[in-house]
Write a protein that holds these residues in place. Structure first.
Motif, PDB file in Angstrom:
ATOM      1  N   GLY A  35       0.797  -1.210   0.000  1.00  0.00           N
ATOM      2  CA  GLY A  35       0.000   0.000   0.000  1.00  0.00           C
ATOM      3  C   GLY A  35       0.833   1.265   0.000  1.00  0.00           C
ATOM      4  N   ALA A  49      -3.866   3.981  -1.400  1.00  0.00           N
ATOM      5  CA  ALA A  49      -3.960   3.017  -2.493  1.00  0.00           C
ATOM      6  C   ALA A  49      -3.341   1.700  -2.057  1.00  0.00           C
ATOM      7  CB  ALA A  49      -3.256   3.532  -3.739  1.00  0.00           C
ATOM      8  N   SER A  52      -3.281  -5.993  -3.886  1.00  0.00           N
ATOM      9  CA  SER A  52      -3.196  -7.298  -3.230  1.00  0.00           C
ATOM     10  C   SER A  52      -2.119  -8.148  -3.887  1.00  0.00           C
ATOM     11  CB  SER A  52      -4.548  -7.999  -3.309  1.00  0.00           C
ATOM     12  OG  SER A  52      -4.795  -8.408  -4.649  1.00  0.00           O
ATOM     13  N   THR A  56      -5.193  -7.157  -7.296  1.00  0.00           N
ATOM     14  CA  THR A  56      -6.407  -6.357  -7.136  1.00  0.00           C
ATOM     15  C   THR A  56      -6.077  -5.044  -6.447  1.00  0.00           C
ATOM     16  OG1 THR A  56      -7.731  -8.367  -6.954  1.00  0.00           O
ATOM     17  CG2 THR A  56      -8.727  -6.319  -6.166  1.00  0.00           C
ATOM     18  N   THR A  57      -6.613  -3.964  -6.970  1.00  0.00           N
ATOM     19  CA  THR A  57      -6.301  -2.644  -6.415  1.00  0.00           C
ATOM     20  C   THR A  57      -7.497  -2.067  -5.654  1.00  0.00           C
ATOM     21  OG1 THR A  57      -6.953  -1.582  -8.485  1.00  0.00           O
ATOM     22  CG2 THR A  57      -4.624  -2.157  -8.221  1.00  0.00           C
ATOM     23  N   ARG A  58      -7.188  -1.165  -4.750  1.00  0.00           N
ATOM     24  CA  ARG A  58      -8.207  -0.448  -3.990  1.00  0.00           C
ATOM     25  C   ARG A  58      -7.694   0.955  -3.743  1.00  0.00           C
ATOM     26  NH1 ARG A  58      -8.542  -2.973   1.981  1.00  0.00           N
ATOM     27  NH2 ARG A  58      -9.596  -1.017   2.418  1.00  0.00           N
ATOM     28  N   TYR A  59      -8.651   1.907  -3.622  1.00  0.00           N
ATOM     29  CA  TYR A  59      -8.278   3.301  -3.461  1.00  0.00           C
ATOM     30  C   TYR A  59      -9.184   3.984  -2.446  1.00  0.00           C
ATOM     31  CZ  TYR A  59      -5.847   2.388  -7.826  1.00  0.00           C
ATOM     32  OH  TYR A  59      -5.022   1.850  -8.789  1.00  0.00           O
ATOM     33  N   ASP A  61     -11.511   6.973  -1.328  1.00  0.00           N
ATOM     34  CA  ASP A  61     -12.467   7.728  -2.139  1.00  0.00           C
ATOM     35  C   ASP A  61     -11.870   9.052  -2.618  1.00  0.00           C
ATOM     36  OD1 ASP A  61     -15.447   6.763  -0.256  1.00  0.00           O
ATOM     37  OD2 ASP A  61     -14.366   5.766  -1.885  1.00  0.00           O
ATOM     38  N   LYS A  64      -9.712   8.170  -5.795  1.00  0.00           N
ATOM     39  CA  LYS A  64     -10.243   7.258  -6.804  1.00  0.00           C
ATOM     40  C   LYS A  64     -10.432   7.982  -8.132  1.00  0.00           C
ATOM     41  CE  LYS A  64     -12.846   4.334  -4.812  1.00  0.00           C
ATOM     42  NZ  LYS A  64     -13.984   3.703  -4.121  1.00  0.00           N
ATOM     43  N   THR A  68      -3.223   5.758  -9.554  1.00  0.00           N
ATOM     44  CA  THR A  68      -3.140   4.366  -9.980  1.00  0.00           C
ATOM     45  C   THR A  68      -1.922   3.711  -9.336  1.00  0.00           C
ATOM     46  OG1 THR A  68      -4.139   4.903 -12.132  1.00  0.00           O
ATOM     47  CG2 THR A  68      -2.996   2.792 -11.939  1.00  0.00           C
ATOM     48  N   ASP A 100      -5.162  -5.616   5.230  1.00  0.00           N
ATOM     49  CA  ASP A 100      -6.306  -4.719   5.092  1.00  0.00           C
ATOM     50  C   ASP A 100      -5.767  -3.294   5.010  1.00  0.00           C
ATOM     51  OD1 ASP A 100      -9.377  -3.931   6.878  1.00  0.00           O
ATOM     52  OD2 ASP A 100      -8.909  -3.970   4.752  1.00  0.00           O
ATOM     53  N   ILE A 101      -6.075  -2.430   5.947  1.00  0.00           N
ATOM     54  CA  ILE A 101      -5.539  -1.062   5.874  1.00  0.00           C
ATOM     55  C   ILE A 101      -4.354  -0.850   6.803  1.00  0.00           C
ATOM     56  CG2 ILE A 101      -7.799  -0.142   5.217  1.00  0.00           C
ATOM     57  CD1 ILE A 101      -7.989   1.033   8.058  1.00  0.00           C
TER      58      ILE A 101
END
Length: 118
Positions: A35, A49, A52, A56-59, A61, A64, A68, A100-101
């Motif tokens: 991250g 950001a 995994s 798999t990516t996550r951002y 809000d 977003k 990237t 997780d975070i």
């Protein structure tokens, strides 16, 4: 203990772009999700950001559609492409492995400072 070295920050005008890099001292990308975190003065460090082990990516809000995250496993390097930068993106940016975070490793790199200002 893994060491992280972040680079690529700087001063940029609103609407500009930067690409951050983070190199890990050992090959951990196949073992951990990763991250990008940031910390602004007077605020807590936050995950902006994540990627995994499977890619798999996550951002957050707040970033977003503008940021990237990507990685080069062979080079042990994590990237963060930041577009359409805003003054509120101003912070010191760090990388770490995550669950997780939550960051995995207690020791952090020095980070790379991003300042968005006209």
């Amino acid at each position: 203990q893994v060491q992280f070295v972040e680079s690529g920050g700087g001063l940029v005008q609103p609407g500009g772009s930067l690409r951050l890099s983070c190199t890990a001292s050992t090959s951990i990308f196949r073992l951990y999700a990763m991250g990008w975190y940031r910390q602004a003065p007077g605020k807590q460090r936050e995950l902006v950001a994540g990627i995994s082990r499977s890619g798999t990516t996550r951002y957050a809000d707040s970033v977003k559609g503008r940021f990237t995250i990507s990685r080069d496993i062979a080079a042990n390097t994590l990237y963060l492409q930041m577009n359409s930068l805003k003054p509120e993106d101003t912070a010191n940016y760090y990388c770490n492995a995550r669950e997780d975070i939550r960051p995995v490793f207690e020791s952090w790199g020095q980070g790379t400072q991003v300042t968005v200002s006209s």
